[in-house]
Design a protein around this motif. Sequence first.
Motif, PDB file in Angstrom:
ATOM      1  N   PRO A  35      59.194  -2.448  -2.797  1.00 42.61           N
ATOM      2  CA  PRO A  35      59.160  -2.471  -1.333  1.00 42.61           C
ATOM      3  C   PRO A  35      60.469  -3.003  -0.751  1.00 42.61           C
ATOM      4  O   PRO A  35      61.200  -3.746  -1.404  1.00 42.61           O
ATOM      5  CB  PRO A  35      57.987  -3.420  -1.032  1.00 42.61           C
ATOM      6  CG  PRO A  35      57.109  -3.318  -2.227  1.00 42.61           C
ATOM      7  CD  PRO A  35      58.029  -3.145  -3.399  1.00 42.61           C
ATOM      8  N   THR A  36      60.732  -2.618   0.463  1.00 38.18           N
ATOM      9  CA  THR A  36      61.950  -3.067   1.127  1.00 38.18           C
ATOM     10  C   THR A  36      61.879  -4.566   1.425  1.00 38.18           C
ATOM     11  O   THR A  36      60.804  -5.179   1.356  1.00 38.18           O
ATOM     12  CB  THR A  36      62.161  -2.320   2.442  1.00 38.18           C
ATOM     13  OG1 THR A  36      61.066  -2.644   3.330  1.00 38.18           O
ATOM     14  CG2 THR A  36      62.206  -0.816   2.219  1.00 38.18           C
ATOM     15  N   GLU A  37      63.020  -5.128   1.758  1.00 39.60           N
ATOM     16  CA  GLU A  37      63.072  -6.563   2.060  1.00 39.60           C
ATOM     17  C   GLU A  37      62.127  -6.957   3.194  1.00 39.60           C
ATOM     18  O   GLU A  37      61.363  -7.919   3.055  1.00 39.60           O
ATOM     19  CB  GLU A  37      64.519  -6.958   2.397  1.00 39.60           C
ATOM     20  CG  GLU A  37      64.765  -8.441   2.382  1.00 39.60           C
ATOM     21  CD  GLU A  37      66.242  -8.745   2.561  1.00 39.60           C
ATOM     22  OE1 GLU A  37      66.670  -8.927   3.726  1.00 39.60           O
ATOM     23  OE2 GLU A  37      66.966  -8.783   1.547  1.00 39.60           O
ATOM     24  N   PRO A  38      62.120  -6.223   4.320  1.00 41.35           N
ATOM     25  CA  PRO A  38      61.170  -6.570   5.385  1.00 41.35           C
ATOM     26  C   PRO A  38      59.715  -6.488   4.927  1.00 41.35           C
ATOM     27  O   PRO A  38      58.879  -7.299   5.325  1.00 41.35           O
ATOM     28  CB  PRO A  38      61.467  -5.540   6.482  1.00 41.35           C
ATOM     29  CG  PRO A  38      62.889  -5.140   6.242  1.00 41.35           C
ATOM     30  CD  PRO A  38      63.048  -5.153   4.759  1.00 41.35           C
ATOM     31  N   GLU A  39      59.401  -5.495   4.087  1.00 37.37           N
ATOM     32  CA  GLU A  39      58.038  -5.356   3.588  1.00 37.37           C
ATOM     33  C   GLU A  39      57.655  -6.537   2.704  1.00 37.37           C
ATOM     34  O   GLU A  39      56.530  -7.053   2.779  1.00 37.37           O
ATOM     35  CB  GLU A  39      57.895  -4.045   2.804  1.00 37.37           C
ATOM     36  CG  GLU A  39      57.926  -2.801   3.682  1.00 37.37           C
ATOM     37  CD  GLU A  39      58.002  -1.516   2.886  1.00 37.37           C
ATOM     38  OE1 GLU A  39      57.609  -0.465   3.429  1.00 37.37           O
ATOM     39  OE2 GLU A  39      58.462  -1.552   1.716  1.00 37.37           O
TER      40      GLU A  39
END
Length: 247
Positions: A35-39
């Motif tokens: 998952p991406t950093e914000p996720e």
Amino acid sequence: MPLSHPRRSALSEQVIAALRNQITSGEWPIGSRIPTEPELVEQLGVARNTVREAVRALAHNGLLDIRQGSGTYVVATSELAGVMQRRFTDSDPNHIAELRSALESSAARLAAERRTEKDLKQLDALLVRREEAWASGDAEAFVAADATFHLAVVAASHNDPMTAVYADLSEVLRDWLRWDVGEELTPETYMDHARLVDAIRAGDREAAAAEAASYPFTCRPDHPSRPSRPGRPGGPDRQQGAAASGG
């Protein structure tokens, strides 16, 4: 995967442990993009800097690969596996074949002696899966099925250190198999593994060892070039007219 009331003094370690668990549990398989950093910030309930630090730590240890503009990918299931892949990525494929032969023949000999009914059922099921993957024509699916089958043979030895070492070498061996199989599966390069399972079932130690030892040398082309890792440009073309493939 949310962290429950993390202590500030151990927050970074907890985040690293949480991400590592996603990898070792198979939730994030090798080759997948995490998952991406914000996720991850949302999932874990921690600050962005903490997530970034944890991802960088796992990348430094060889479990993750941060690719600018693409994302972060799982490349190994343990620190040692990551080290193994970096250490042997440019090794002579003939030497990798020799290493694989030595490990798998020893494991097959022990498996013929120690296998349980559960082991045999597992090998039968994985042999069927391997056949189905071949029939599908999907080279990557076949590589995964073949690698899983061979790991199960090693696990049937019930030698935990040997199994752990083989598992840590798994991506090195998969890279070798990808190079050997190539991008297309062709009927003339098929290799049956039923004889190995039969030997293990019969308790024939020498036949099992000989069968397992022969695969890396009968299935690979005698190619002096190094195998290319997935996504690495400039890898060697598969030699035409090779012997039967499918490790």
